[in-house]
Enzyme design. Structure first.
Site, PDB file in Angstrom:
ATOM      1  N   CYS A 172       0.836  -1.197   0.000  1.00 11.99           N
ATOM      2  CA  CYS A 172       0.000   0.000   0.000  1.00 11.99           C
ATOM      3  C   CYS A 172       0.876   1.256   0.000  1.00 11.99           C
ATOM      4  O   CYS A 172       1.990   1.240   0.505  1.00 11.99           O
ATOM      5  CB  CYS A 172      -0.861   0.020   1.237  1.00 11.99           C
ATOM      6  N   ARG A 229       5.271  -0.407  -6.924  1.00 12.69           N
ATOM      7  CA  ARG A 229       5.213  -1.302  -5.768  1.00 12.69           C
ATOM      8  C   ARG A 229       4.062  -2.303  -5.868  1.00 12.69           C
ATOM      9  O   ARG A 229       3.986  -3.231  -5.082  1.00 12.69           O
ATOM     10  CB  ARG A 229       5.044  -0.475  -4.484  1.00 12.69           C
ATOM     11  N   TRP A 260      -2.982  -2.584  -1.554  1.00 11.12           N
ATOM     12  CA  TRP A 260      -2.622  -3.948  -1.950  1.00 11.12           C
ATOM     13  C   TRP A 260      -3.329  -4.832  -0.937  1.00 11.12           C
ATOM     14  O   TRP A 260      -2.966  -4.846   0.225  1.00 11.12           O
ATOM     15  CB  TRP A 260      -1.110  -4.112  -1.902  1.00 11.12           C
ATOM     16  N   ASN A 308      -1.703   1.950   5.968  1.00 12.34           N
ATOM     17  CA  ASN A 308      -0.848   0.829   5.536  1.00 12.34           C
ATOM     18  C   ASN A 308      -0.582  -0.020   6.765  1.00 12.34           C
ATOM     19  O   ASN A 308      -0.376   0.522   7.855  1.00 12.34           O
ATOM     20  CB  ASN A 308       0.505   1.322   5.028  1.00 12.34           C
ATOM     21  N   GLY A 309      -0.516  -1.337   6.579  1.00 11.66           N
ATOM     22  CA  GLY A 309      -0.216  -2.220   7.708  1.00 11.66           C
ATOM     23  C   GLY A 309      -1.392  -3.137   7.994  1.00 11.66           C
ATOM     24  O   GLY A 309      -2.301  -3.285   7.170  1.00 11.66           O
ATOM     25  N   GLU A 312      17.049 -24.470  -2.645  1.00  6.73           N
ATOM     26  CA  GLU A 312      16.645 -23.080  -2.839  1.00  6.73           C
ATOM     27  C   GLU A 312      17.881 -22.188  -3.007  1.00  6.73           C
ATOM     28  O   GLU A 312      17.896 -21.290  -3.855  1.00  6.73           O
ATOM     29  CB  GLU A 312      15.775 -22.623  -1.655  1.00  6.73           C
ATOM     30  N   LYS A 331      18.605 -19.888  -6.323  1.00  5.72           N
ATOM     31  CA  LYS A 331      18.818 -18.439  -6.248  1.00  5.72           C
ATOM     32  C   LYS A 331      20.073 -18.055  -7.012  1.00  5.72           C
ATOM     33  O   LYS A 331      20.094 -17.118  -7.789  1.00  5.72           O
ATOM     34  CB  LYS A 331      18.960 -18.062  -4.779  1.00  5.72           C
ATOM     35  N   GLU A 339      19.655 -18.614 -10.931  1.00  7.02           N
ATOM     36  CA  GLU A 339      18.720 -17.766 -11.684  1.00  7.02           C
ATOM     37  C   GLU A 339      19.187 -16.322 -11.824  1.00  7.02           C
ATOM     38  O   GLU A 339      18.864 -15.669 -12.800  1.00  7.02           O
ATOM     39  CB  GLU A 339      17.291 -17.864 -11.143  1.00  7.02           C
ATOM     40  N   HIS A 380      27.658 -40.827  -4.304  1.00  9.15           N
ATOM     41  CA  HIS A 380      27.001 -41.713  -5.269  1.00  9.15           C
ATOM     42  C   HIS A 380      27.102 -41.145  -6.691  1.00  9.15           C
ATOM     43  O   HIS A 380      26.295 -41.498  -7.548  1.00  9.15           O
ATOM     44  CB  HIS A 380      25.540 -41.942  -4.860  1.00  9.15           C
ATOM     45  N   LYS A 414       8.321 -12.899 -13.746  1.00 10.19           N
ATOM     46  CA  LYS A 414       7.911 -12.967 -12.337  1.00 10.19           C
ATOM     47  C   LYS A 414       6.747 -13.932 -12.163  1.00 10.19           C
ATOM     48  O   LYS A 414       6.714 -14.705 -11.218  1.00 10.19           O
ATOM     49  CB  LYS A 414       7.533 -11.576 -11.829  1.00 10.19           C
TER      50      LYS A 414
HETATM   51  O1  M6R Z   1       4.174 -17.168  -7.971  1.00  7.04           O
HETATM   52  P1  M6R Z   1       4.633 -18.555  -7.680  1.00  7.04           P
HETATM   53  O2  M6R Z   1       5.107 -18.738  -6.282  1.00  7.04           O
HETATM   54  O3  M6R Z   1       3.630 -19.613  -8.055  1.00  7.04           O
HETATM   55  O4  M6R Z   1       5.899 -18.771  -8.617  1.00  7.04           O
HETATM   56  C1  M6R Z   1       6.547 -20.000  -8.683  1.00  7.04           C
HETATM   57  C2  M6R Z   1       7.883 -19.884  -9.382  1.00  7.04           C
HETATM   58  O5  M6R Z   1       7.710 -19.429 -10.691  1.00  7.04           O
HETATM   59  C3  M6R Z   1       8.848 -18.939  -8.640  1.00  7.04           C
HETATM   60  O6  M6R Z   1       9.012 -19.315  -7.315  1.00  7.04           O
HETATM   61  C4  M6R Z   1      10.220 -18.919  -9.341  1.00  7.04           C
HETATM   62  O7  M6R Z   1      10.838 -20.154  -9.176  1.00  7.04           O
HETATM   63  C5  M6R Z   1      11.103 -17.793  -8.797  1.00  7.04           C
HETATM   64  N1  M6R Z   1      11.675 -17.052  -9.863  1.00  7.04           N
HETATM   65  C6  M6R Z   1      12.247 -18.254  -7.986  1.00  7.04           C
HETATM   66  O8  M6R Z   1      13.000 -17.202  -7.490  1.00  7.04           O
END
Ligand code: M6R
Length: 609
Positions: free
Chosen positions: A2, A27, A74, A100-101, A482, A486, A489, A505, A604
């Protein structure tokens, strides 16, 4: 997230507010509104949708007046809609509020206000605020706000105007950003600097527990008890682009740093230590239903899938219900064995990922009840699931998911505790122990974020390599997946994660002199086992960076570098351990000159199969 803008001065407020709100558009938001006063009347216009829709509603004729507040919402409590959009008013329409909050105790306040005869129009938590101000107003708006905030639990940045006191804006801050902008013959409030940067670079940055009263000629800051506070003027030196990112060079870094607040928001109003209770407003799973559950599927994509893998360990440990974790694009086509005794947990930050949504629909079709963990109110996933836990992390703009992941983990902890308590597989002492540790996470995350120098150096070192490996056992294994995602990507470095015991293995063949291996060792009961895998790497001259709990001196003897994190309950440790992993990836990507916020080939929200 927000956004708030407020103006009082000699110019017309409406164009200034609309311009300010547009500067907060990046935002993310789902509705917008403004309220403007002039000496004769007040205009309030709000709508679901973008500011463009609001402008169309205004039809080119801006309401006249030199005082106003504006908001982009939001959604958290209540779906995106015209009526839930801000500003909100009391019964008389005299008191107008933007917020906001999250007001954690709004339900209780709403019931009390309704019993006093107040009539509510929206589903929001915010609407209790104008009604409380109406209740307390006795000729002084600032005093009424002071009394109002003494009743509020949770987080708030509030801006208030009233036709009973035209020419004044009062505002208050607790755990949600708020600034006062200082002009000549005009003054401002805003949730973020970019909203008012066009007009002034001189601001007061309000701290938690501070309030402000602004007129066109005066800005008075006090604490919540009314004692004046002498504020230093902050001169903004950033340009508009840097200001959007709160002074951080990238949204990703900003979002990593937002995690302490996001953790608080995810837990807000959900953990009651005294009663040993977990309250989840949009979850309606009764004891009979939960006792009938034979299996839980967790289905998601990417980072959300990795959160699900952590969730499996935790839910199985606390509830003793078997959990299977599936990648959504596989799940939907593999004819999963689902019936009414199966519960499905869908995880999606955006709530719009095509495969995840399809998995949700398939699960419901086959008779399962679906609980969704999502960050976006009003998203497709939130509309179609039977039960919902919102992560309330605020919008995530960087493609790489950071605060969404860690808050998904918190949501999974909450649901695990909730189920375990309901079916009686956990003692009150264990609930209290885990919940107490959860409450400490925001502060502990802050400690990690306050000392990033080592991570910068190590990130730079990693940037010089082509391949990086991650190894871990127990909860450190899904966490490693994870960490590797990170890094690859955003830095385009090839990164792979393995259960530490799997290394010999096959993958050990790839370890040679200097190959970086990142090894979280936070699970103390598995420490000796992981240590022996680390030694296997060291025997091949690999370069090992360990992530260990504070106080683990033993690890120093066997690795090249150690990153220490504050100790928490072992089931919660991925929530903290992921932070250095996010930062390592970030600094490696920056050192390689990558487009951190928009990595190549990625989007995204993946709304296609
Ligand atoms: O919006 P979602 O959580 O469903 O998105 C899933 C993936 O596309 C998302 O987590 C993607 O792997 C990210 N880019 C990872 O940083």
């Amino acid at each position: 997230m927000c956004g708030i803008v407020g103006y009082v001065g000699e110019k017309q407020a409406a164009p200034i507010l609309l311009d300010g709100l547009k500067r907060l558009e990046y935002r993310g938001y789902d509705s917008a509104g403004i309220a403007i006063h002039n000496c004769r009347h007040t205009s309030l216009i709000k709508t679901e949708g973008k500011i463009k829709v609001l402008e169309e509603k205004l039809g080119g004729a801006y309401p006249e007046g030199g005082v106003g507040i504006g908001h982009t919402r939001w959604a958290t409590h209540g779906k995106p809609s015209d009526v839930n959009a801000h500003p909100h008013t009391d019964c008389t329409g005299d008191f107008i509020v933007v917020h906001n909050g999250i007001i954690e105790n709004y339900q209780e306040l709403k019931e009390w206000l309704q019993s006093e005869g107040h009539v509510f129009k929206s589903e929001t938590d915010t609407e209790v605020v104008p009604h409380l101000i109406e209740h307390y107003y006795d000729g002084d708006l600032f005093e009424a706000l002071k009394k109002t905030i003494s009743r509020l639990e949770g987080s708030f940045a509030l801006g208030v105007i009233s036709r009973r006191e035209p020419g004044t804006i009062v505002a208050a801050r607790k755990s949600s950003p708020l600034i006062a902008g200082l002009g000549e013959g005009e003054n401002f409030i805003a949730s973020d600097i970019p909203a008012i940067l066009q007009h002034t670079r001189r601001v007061y940055i309000l701290e938690d527990g501070e309030m402000v009263k602004i007129t066109k000629d005066k800005v008075e800051v006090t604490d919540f008890t009314g004692n004046p506070v002498a504020k230093p003027v902050f001169e903004v030196k950033w340009d508009a682009v840097a200001a959007e990112k709160g002074g951080y060079p990238h949204f990703m870094l900003k979002e990593i740093h937002e995690q302490p607040k996001a953790f608080k928001d995810t837990m807000a109003g959900r953990i009651f230590l005294e009663k040993c209770e977990i309250k989840l407003d949009d979850v309606h799973l009764g004891r009979d239903y939960l006792q009938s559950i034979k299996k839980i599927f967790i289905v998601a994509c990417g980072t959300a899938y990795h959160a699900g893998m952590v969730g499996k360990y935790i839910i199985e440990k606390l509830t003793r219900i078997p959990v299977e974790v599936d990648i959504a694009s596989e799940f939907r086509y593999r004819d999963p064995m689902i019936d009414k005794n199966t519960m499905v947990i869908i995880i999606s930050q955006s709530g719009e990922t095509a495969d995840t949504l399809a998995a949700l629909r398939e699960s419901r079709k086959l008779g399962a009840r679906v609980l969704a963990i999502t960050n976006v109110v009003g998203s497709s996933v939130s509309r179609e699931a039977d039960d919902i836990i919102y992560t309330w992390a605020g919008p995530e703009i960087a493609v790489a998911s950071t605060k969404a992941y860690s808050t998904q983990l918190i949501a999974l902890d909450l649901i695990a505790l909730y189920i375990a308590k309901t079916i009686g597989t956990i003692s009150e002492d264990t609930i209290r122990e885990i919940a107490t540790a959860m409450k400490k996470l925001p502060e502990q995350a802050k400690t990690i974020l306050d000392s990033v120098d080592t991570l910068k150096t190590l990130g730079r070192k990693l940037s010089e390599h082509q391949d990086v490996f991650y190894i871990g056992r127990g909860l450190d294994y899904p966490l490693s997946l994870e960490g590797a995602l990170k890094l690859k990507e955003i830095s385009y470095i090839h990164a792979e994660a393995y259960a530490a015991g799997e290394l010999k293995h096959g993958t050990l063949a790839l370890i040679e002199e200097g190959v970086p291996v990142i090894a979280p060792v936070t699970q103390e009961h598995l420490f000796e086992k992981t240590l022996s895998n680390i030694k296997e790497v060291k025997a091949r001259d690999g370069y090992v960076i360990a992530i260990a709990n504070e106080g683990n001196e033993e690890i120093k003897k066997s690795v090249d570098d150690v990153i220490y994190i504050p100790k928490t309950h072992p089931l919660l440790s991925p929530i903290l351990t992921v932070i250095p992993m996010q930062l390592l990836a970030y600094y490696a990507a920056v050192a390689r000159g990558c487009d951190v916020d928009k990595p190549r080939n990625l989007a995204k929200s993946v709304t296609v199969e």
